[in-house]
Design a protein around this motif. Structure first.
Motif, short mmCIF file in Angstrom:
data_model
loop_
_atom_site.label_atom_id
_atom_site.label_comp_id
_atom_site.label_asym_id
_atom_site.label_seq_id
_atom_site.Cartn_x
_atom_site.Cartn_y
_atom_site.Cartn_z
N SER A 59 -30.98 -51.90 -37.88
CA SER A 59 -31.68 -52.93 -37.09
C SER A 59 -30.71 -53.66 -36.17
O SER A 59 -31.06 -54.00 -35.03
N LYS A 60 -29.49 -53.90 -36.63
CA LYS A 60 -28.49 -54.56 -35.79
C LYS A 60 -28.00 -53.63 -34.68
O LYS A 60 -27.85 -54.05 -33.53
N ALA A 61 -27.74 -52.37 -35.02
CA ALA A 61 -27.28 -51.42 -34.01
C ALA A 61 -28.35 -51.21 -32.94
O ALA A 61 -28.02 -51.02 -31.75
N MET A 62 -29.59 -51.24 -33.33
CA MET A 62 -30.68 -51.07 -32.37
C MET A 62 -30.71 -52.21 -31.36
O MET A 62 -31.04 -52.02 -30.19
N ALA A 63 -30.34 -53.40 -31.82
CA ALA A 63 -30.36 -54.58 -30.94
C ALA A 63 -29.06 -54.78 -30.18
O ALA A 63 -28.96 -55.69 -29.35
N ALA A 64 -28.05 -53.93 -30.42
CA ALA A 64 -26.72 -54.15 -29.86
C ALA A 64 -26.71 -54.08 -28.33
O ALA A 64 -27.39 -53.25 -27.72
N PRO A 98 -13.55 -46.13 -41.31
CA PRO A 98 -14.98 -46.36 -41.54
C PRO A 98 -15.42 -47.75 -41.05
O PRO A 98 -15.55 -48.69 -41.82
N ILE A 99 -15.64 -47.85 -39.73
CA ILE A 99 -16.03 -49.12 -39.14
C ILE A 99 -17.01 -48.90 -37.99
O ILE A 99 -16.91 -47.91 -37.24
N LEU A 100 -17.96 -49.80 -37.88
CA LEU A 100 -18.89 -49.87 -36.76
C LEU A 100 -18.82 -51.29 -36.22
O LEU A 100 -19.11 -52.25 -36.94
N ALA A 101 -18.41 -51.44 -34.97
CA ALA A 101 -18.28 -52.76 -34.37
C ALA A 101 -19.14 -52.83 -33.12
O ALA A 101 -19.20 -51.87 -32.34
N MET A 102 -19.79 -53.97 -32.91
CA MET A 102 -20.74 -54.10 -31.81
C MET A 102 -20.80 -55.53 -31.31
O MET A 102 -20.29 -56.46 -31.96
N ILE A 103 -21.41 -55.72 -30.16
CA ILE A 103 -21.71 -57.05 -29.63
C ILE A 103 -23.22 -57.17 -29.52
O ILE A 103 -23.87 -56.31 -28.92
N LEU A 104 -23.78 -58.21 -30.12
CA LEU A 104 -25.20 -58.49 -30.03
C LEU A 104 -25.46 -59.47 -28.89
O LEU A 104 -24.63 -60.35 -28.61
N PRO A 105 -26.59 -59.35 -28.22
CA PRO A 105 -26.91 -60.28 -27.14
C PRO A 105 -27.25 -61.66 -27.70
O PRO A 105 -27.49 -61.81 -28.90
N PHE A 208 -19.77 -43.77 -40.27
CA PHE A 208 -20.19 -44.22 -38.94
C PHE A 208 -19.76 -43.20 -37.89
O PHE A 208 -18.58 -42.87 -37.78
N ASN A 209 -20.71 -42.74 -37.12
CA ASN A 209 -20.43 -41.83 -36.01
C ASN A 209 -20.97 -42.47 -34.75
O ASN A 209 -22.18 -42.51 -34.51
N VAL A 210 -20.07 -43.02 -33.92
CA VAL A 210 -20.46 -43.76 -32.73
C VAL A 210 -20.30 -42.88 -31.50
O VAL A 210 -19.25 -42.26 -31.30
N GLN A 211 -21.35 -42.84 -30.66
CA GLN A 211 -21.32 -42.07 -29.43
C GLN A 211 -21.16 -42.99 -28.23
O GLN A 211 -21.65 -44.13 -28.23
N PRO A 212 -20.49 -42.54 -27.17
CA PRO A 212 -20.26 -43.40 -26.00
C PRO A 212 -21.53 -43.84 -25.28
O PRO A 212 -21.51 -44.83 -24.53
N ASP A 213 -22.64 -43.13 -25.51
CA ASP A 213 -23.88 -43.47 -24.79
C ASP A 213 -24.74 -44.49 -25.53
O ASP A 213 -25.88 -44.74 -25.14
N ASN A 249 -30.43 -52.32 -26.13
CA ASN A 249 -29.91 -53.26 -25.13
C ASN A 249 -28.54 -52.83 -24.60
O ASN A 249 -27.83 -53.64 -24.02
N PHE A 250 -28.18 -51.57 -24.79
CA PHE A 250 -26.82 -51.13 -24.50
C PHE A 250 -26.46 -51.40 -23.04
O PHE A 250 -27.05 -50.85 -22.11
N LEU A 251 -25.46 -52.30 -22.85
CA LEU A 251 -24.96 -52.67 -21.52
C LEU A 251 -26.09 -53.07 -20.56
O LEU A 251 -26.01 -52.81 -19.36
N ARG A 252 -27.08 -53.72 -21.09
CA ARG A 252 -28.18 -54.18 -20.24
C ARG A 252 -27.68 -55.20 -19.23
O ARG A 252 -26.97 -56.13 -19.57
N GLY A 253 -28.04 -55.00 -17.98
CA GLY A 253 -27.61 -55.88 -16.91
C GLY A 253 -26.33 -55.43 -16.24
O GLY A 253 -25.90 -56.03 -15.27
N CYS A 254 -25.71 -54.36 -16.76
CA CYS A 254 -24.48 -53.85 -16.16
C CYS A 254 -24.81 -52.77 -15.13
O CYS A 254 -25.81 -52.06 -15.27
N PRO A 255 -23.97 -52.63 -14.11
CA PRO A 255 -24.23 -51.59 -13.09
C PRO A 255 -24.03 -50.19 -13.65
O PRO A 255 -23.35 -49.99 -14.62
#
Length: 255
Positions: A59-64, A98-105, A208-213, A249-255
């Motif tokens: 749920s957190k990753a989905m909102a990231a 074994p880490i997953l790090a994110m920024i939430l809006p 954790f398997n994080v993809q650039p997209d 929300n991945f990079l929402r508002g970014c060019p």
């Protein structure tokens, strides 16, 4: 009369012997049933805990708004509950550890974001990471310690770390994304779930398997030793419990 009594005594002894055998068999069957029931209950408890943990993380990753990509080195504050005990370092490397790090809006875009004041307008750092259960026990005070369970000290725990990013607002090119550098003093990680099976114990098992997209694939296995047996959820012959999520929300508002 003596023959009748002697014959009756033999019958009684045989009957007692048969009853004893039946009673012993019943006790063994009952014991086996209780053991199997206890095992099933323990497995269901592990399954329930891992499913809750997965749903929280997903749920957190989905909102990231942002997911730190593989190769990023992050450090929170050098505290014991954020220490990378697996590597013997205060630094974590996404993709290797074994880490997953994110920024939430922000919870409320345009709201306030000040230390000691309103924080609903803050971008928020959130991280999930794993280290040995024995390290957790040594890192927290008595009121936070888990039940003493030396049989499972080599299993892992999943931790969660949260911090407000005071002063951070993405620029027009989103080139100013902050990387945690150990400045979050006074904050601690908190326990999410215990009895996580270490990655080294199963092939093709990376939590954790994080993809650039902006995609995250989460894999989890649980292990717990109880009463002469070891429970594994899922079973060793089965694939890990897996979920894939896209950060909406991945990079929402970014060019």
């Amino acid at each position: 009369m003596k023959r009748n009594r002697a014959f009756t005594l033999i019958e009684v002894l045989i009957t007692l012997l048969i009853l004893g055998i039946l009673g012993l068999a019943f006790v063994r069957i009952l014991g086996t049933t209780l053991h199997a029931t206890g095992r099933i209950n323990a497995e269901n408890e592990l399954l329930g805990e891992v499913q809750i943990a997965e749903q929280i993380i997903v749920s957190k990753a989905m909102a990231a708004w942002y997911l730190y990509p593989p190769g990023t080195e992050v450090e929170f504050n050098g505290g014991a509950t954020t220490y990378n005990a697996l590597a013997g370092s205060s630094t974590w490397t996404v993709g290797s550890d074994p880490i997953l790090a994110m920024i939430l809006p922000p919870k409320k875009p345009g709201g306030g974001c000040t230390s000691g004041g309103p924080t609903e307008g803050c971008y928020r750092l959130l991280a999930y990471y794993a280290f040995p259960r024995i390290h957790y026990q040594a890192s927290v005070g008595p009121t936070q310690q888990l039940q003493d369970d030396p049989r499972n000290d080599d299993t892992w725990v999943l931790m969660e770390f949260r911090a407000n990013l005071y002063g951070f607002v993405p620029d027009t090119t989103c080139s100013n994304i902050p990387v945690p550098d150990g400045s979050f003093s006074g904050l601690s990680g908190r326990l999410l779930v215990e009895y996580v099976q270490p990655e080294t114990e199963a092939p093709n098992y990376t939590i954790f398997n994080v993809q650039p997209d902006g995609r995250v694939v989460l894999h989890l296995r649980m292990r717990k030793a109880i009463a002469g047996t070891t429970l594994k959820v899922p079973r060793a012959s089965q694939p890990p419990l897996s979920l894939e999520v896209n950060a909406r929300n991945f990079l929402r508002g970014c060019p």
